[in-house]
Design a protein around this motif. Structure first.
Motif, PDB file in Angstrom:
ATOM      1  N   ARG A  93       0.837  -1.207   0.000  1.00 22.91           N
ATOM      2  CA  ARG A  93       0.000   0.000   0.000  1.00 22.91           C
ATOM      3  C   ARG A  93       0.868   1.252   0.000  1.00 22.91           C
ATOM      4  O   ARG A  93       0.573   2.229  -0.701  1.00 22.91           O
ATOM      5  N   THR A  94       1.934   1.231   0.781  1.00 18.66           N
ATOM      6  CA  THR A  94       2.839   2.381   0.834  1.00 18.66           C
ATOM      7  C   THR A  94       3.509   2.603  -0.516  1.00 18.66           C
ATOM      8  O   THR A  94       3.580   3.731  -1.021  1.00 18.66           O
ATOM      9  N   ARG A  95       3.990   1.525  -1.098  1.00 23.45           N
ATOM     10  CA  ARG A  95       4.634   1.633  -2.409  1.00 23.45           C
ATOM     11  C   ARG A  95       3.634   2.135  -3.456  1.00 23.45           C
ATOM     12  O   ARG A  95       3.957   2.974  -4.299  1.00 23.45           O
ATOM     13  N   GLY A  96       2.408   1.607  -3.391  1.00 18.54           N
ATOM     14  CA  GLY A  96       1.378   2.041  -4.326  1.00 18.54           C
ATOM     15  C   GLY A  96       1.044   3.513  -4.162  1.00 18.54           C
ATOM     16  O   GLY A  96       0.789   4.220  -5.151  1.00 18.54           O
ATOM     17  N   ALA A  97       1.049   3.991  -2.918  1.00 20.28           N
ATOM     18  CA  ALA A  97       0.777   5.408  -2.668  1.00 20.28           C
ATOM     19  C   ALA A  97       1.871   6.283  -3.267  1.00 20.28           C
ATOM     20  O   ALA A  97       1.594   7.365  -3.807  1.00 20.28           O
ATOM     21  N   LEU A  98       3.110   5.828  -3.199  1.00 20.95           N
ATOM     22  CA  LEU A  98       4.217   6.575  -3.796  1.00 20.95           C
ATOM     23  C   LEU A  98       4.077   6.645  -5.314  1.00 20.95           C
ATOM     24  O   LEU A  98       4.270   7.704  -5.922  1.00 20.95           O
ATOM     25  N   VAL A  99       3.726   5.530  -5.923  1.00 21.13           N
ATOM     26  CA  VAL A  99       3.567   5.493  -7.381  1.00 21.13           C
ATOM     27  C   VAL A  99       2.409   6.387  -7.814  1.00 21.13           C
ATOM     28  O   VAL A  99       2.516   7.150  -8.782  1.00 21.13           O
ATOM     29  N   ALA A 100       1.288   6.313  -7.089  1.00 24.73           N
ATOM     30  CA  ALA A 100       0.122   7.131  -7.433  1.00 24.73           C
ATOM     31  C   ALA A 100       0.432   8.616  -7.273  1.00 24.73           C
ATOM     32  O   ALA A 100       0.048   9.444  -8.118  1.00 24.73           O
ATOM     33  N   ALA A 101       1.133   8.962  -6.202  1.00 26.98           N
ATOM     34  CA  ALA A 101       1.495  10.363  -5.977  1.00 26.98           C
ATOM     35  C   ALA A 101       2.447  10.853  -7.061  1.00 26.98           C
ATOM     36  O   ALA A 101       2.317  11.984  -7.556  1.00 26.98           O
ATOM     37  N   ALA A 102       3.395  10.009  -7.432  1.00 29.23           N
ATOM     38  CA  ALA A 102       4.341  10.391  -8.481  1.00 29.23           C
ATOM     39  C   ALA A 102       3.616  10.641  -9.797  1.00 29.23           C
ATOM     40  O   ALA A 102       3.900  11.620 -10.501  1.00 29.23           O
ATOM     41  N   ARG A 103       2.662   9.789 -10.111  1.00 25.47           N
ATOM     42  CA  ARG A 103       1.920   9.986 -11.364  1.00 25.47           C
ATOM     43  C   ARG A 103       1.178  11.319 -11.351  1.00 25.47           C
ATOM     44  O   ARG A 103       1.216  12.063 -12.339  1.00 25.47           O
ATOM     45  N   GLU A 104       0.507  11.622 -10.260  1.00 22.21           N
ATOM     46  CA  GLU A 104      -0.218  12.892 -10.169  1.00 22.21           C
ATOM     47  C   GLU A 104       0.726  14.075 -10.377  1.00 22.21           C
ATOM     48  O   GLU A 104       0.414  15.016 -11.117  1.00 22.21           O
ATOM     49  N   LEU A 105       1.874  14.014  -9.736  1.00 16.04           N
ATOM     50  CA  LEU A 105       2.819  15.131  -9.809  1.00 16.04           C
ATOM     51  C   LEU A 105       3.483  15.226 -11.181  1.00 16.04           C
ATOM     52  O   LEU A 105       3.684  16.330 -11.701  1.00 16.04           O
ATOM     53  N   PHE A 106       3.833  14.091 -11.762  1.00 12.54           N
ATOM     54  CA  PHE A 106       4.417  14.115 -13.106  1.00 12.54           C
ATOM     55  C   PHE A 106       3.443  14.759 -14.087  1.00 12.54           C
ATOM     56  O   PHE A 106       3.842  15.531 -14.967  1.00 12.54           O
ATOM     57  N   GLU A 107       2.159  14.438 -13.938  1.00 13.16           N
ATOM     58  CA  GLU A 107       1.150  14.986 -14.843  1.00 13.16           C
ATOM     59  C   GLU A 107       0.891  16.463 -14.572  1.00 13.16           C
ATOM     60  O   GLU A 107       0.613  17.230 -15.493  1.00 13.16           O
ATOM     61  N   GLU A 108       0.986  16.871 -13.306  1.00 11.52           N
ATOM     62  CA  GLU A 108       0.722  18.264 -12.943  1.00 11.52           C
ATOM     63  C   GLU A 108       1.917  19.177 -13.222  1.00 11.52           C
ATOM     64  O   GLU A 108       1.760  20.272 -13.772  1.00 11.52           O
ATOM     65  N   LYS A 109       3.110  18.732 -12.816  1.00  2.64           N
ATOM     66  CA  LYS A 109       4.288  19.598 -12.834  1.00  2.64           C
ATOM     67  C   LYS A 109       5.314  19.219 -13.896  1.00  2.64           C
ATOM     68  O   LYS A 109       6.215  20.006 -14.194  1.00  2.64           O
ATOM     69  N   GLY A 110       5.184  18.014 -14.437  1.00  4.02           N
ATOM     70  CA  GLY A 110       6.211  17.505 -15.332  1.00  4.02           C
ATOM     71  C   GLY A 110       7.246  16.714 -14.551  1.00  4.02           C
ATOM     72  O   GLY A 110       7.409  16.889 -13.334  1.00  4.02           O
ATOM     73  N   PHE A 111       7.948  15.853 -15.251  1.00  2.00           N
ATOM     74  CA  PHE A 111       8.916  14.980 -14.582  1.00  2.00           C
ATOM     75  C   PHE A 111      10.074  15.771 -13.990  1.00  2.00           C
ATOM     76  O   PHE A 111      10.463  15.570 -12.840  1.00  2.00           O
ATOM     77  N   ARG A 112      10.624  16.689 -14.751  1.00  2.00           N
ATOM     78  CA  ARG A 112      11.828  17.397 -14.325  1.00  2.00           C
ATOM     79  C   ARG A 112      11.583  18.292 -13.116  1.00  2.00           C
ATOM     80  O   ARG A 112      12.478  18.490 -12.284  1.00  2.00           O
ATOM     81  N   ASP A 113      10.372  18.837 -12.992  1.00  2.00           N
ATOM     82  CA  ASP A 113      10.079  19.759 -11.893  1.00  2.00           C
ATOM     83  C   ASP A 113       9.520  19.068 -10.657  1.00  2.00           C
ATOM     84  O   ASP A 113       9.237  19.728  -9.652  1.00  2.00           O
ATOM     85  N   THR A 114       9.340  17.771 -10.738  1.00  2.00           N
ATOM     86  CA  THR A 114       8.861  17.020  -9.579  1.00  2.00           C
ATOM     87  C   THR A 114      10.049  16.544  -8.755  1.00  2.00           C
ATOM     88  O   THR A 114      10.958  15.895  -9.270  1.00  2.00           O
ATOM     89  N   ARG A 115      10.040  16.875  -7.466  1.00  2.00           N
ATOM     90  CA  ARG A 115      11.111  16.443  -6.570  1.00  2.00           C
ATOM     91  C   ARG A 115      10.662  15.217  -5.779  1.00  2.00           C
ATOM     92  O   ARG A 115       9.466  15.004  -5.575  1.00  2.00           O
TER      93      ARG A 115
END
Length: 232
Positions: free
Chosen positions: A45-67
């Protein structure tokens, strides 16, 4: 991409053979990682939450601007927790890429339920592929950007694209054997050209914001594909 449900012999990425004409989904090469997979439901569940959060941020901010700290904060975890499951944010995007490609590959397959007519199958596959492309458009845009900048993602994209194209090529070869498609047509080039038409059209539609009527678009692209192969 047009799926082929008839039986044709195809070499898969791992060198094995398939008598179905397709692999069930594109299998991306696994990136080497020192991190262990979760061993508990809580860990998954923790790993899945990280992946889901990363997807949201990549889509919102772009890959390069996501920390990585952004991903940890959005997922409700910590900076250290991220590194427990992933080495870099590249690893997360690689995983997302593989999942999305598999979804789109599976979505564009058809079965006998839609009928045996080749044109009917093409239309059904186009409709299913467009639905999956619309759902994943923002992440696909991120992946396309990274494929331009990073050789690893460019290689992965080409490998997955090749699996789609070989499935289409196998289908064209089958139709040539049954006499539905002119045998002098080069199936490799035809598969690449027709698949490229669908891929580019979906990019213009779902990523760049071009406006089309869905039914008219699917009907027209199906007609173009069918007429290019000489299907009636």
């Amino acid at each position: 991409m047009w799926p082929i449900s008839r039986k044709d012999d195809v070499t898969l990425q791992d060198g094995s053979r398939s008598d179905t004409g397709i692999a069930t989904a594109p299998v991306a090469p696994t990136r080497p990682s020192q991190q262990e997979k979760p061993t508990t439901q809580r860990g998954w569940r923790t790993r899945g939450a990280l992946v889901a959060a990363a997807r949201e941020l990549f889509e919102e901010k772009g890959f390069r601007d996501t920390r990585i700290s952004d991903i940890a904060e959005r997922s409700g975890t910590s900076y250290g927790t991220f590194y427990h499951y992933f080495e870099t944010k590249d690893d997360v995007l690689h995983e997302l890429f593989s999942v999305v490609a598999g979804e789109m590959f599976t979505a564009s397959q058809t079965t006998g339920a839609v009928g045996d007519d080749a044109i009917t199958k093409i239309e059904a596959a186009n409709r299913q592929y467009f639905t999956a492309a619309a759902r994943n458009a923002r992440l696909i845009a991120v992946i396309d950007e990274m494929a331009i900048r990073d050789d690893r993602f460019r290689t992965l994209k080409l490998q997955i694209r090749d699996l789609f194209l070989r499935r289409n090529e196998a289908g064209i070869r089958h139709l040539q054997r049954t006499g539905d498609v002119e045998p002098s047509l080069d199936p490799t080039i035809a598969a690449a050209a027709l698949g490229g038409m669908i891929e580019h059209f979906t990019q213009m539609w779902f990523i760049h914001g071009a406006k089309f009527d869905e039914d008219a678009a699917i009907t027209t692209l199906t007609r173009l594909w069918s007429q290019a192969l000489g299907l009636k």
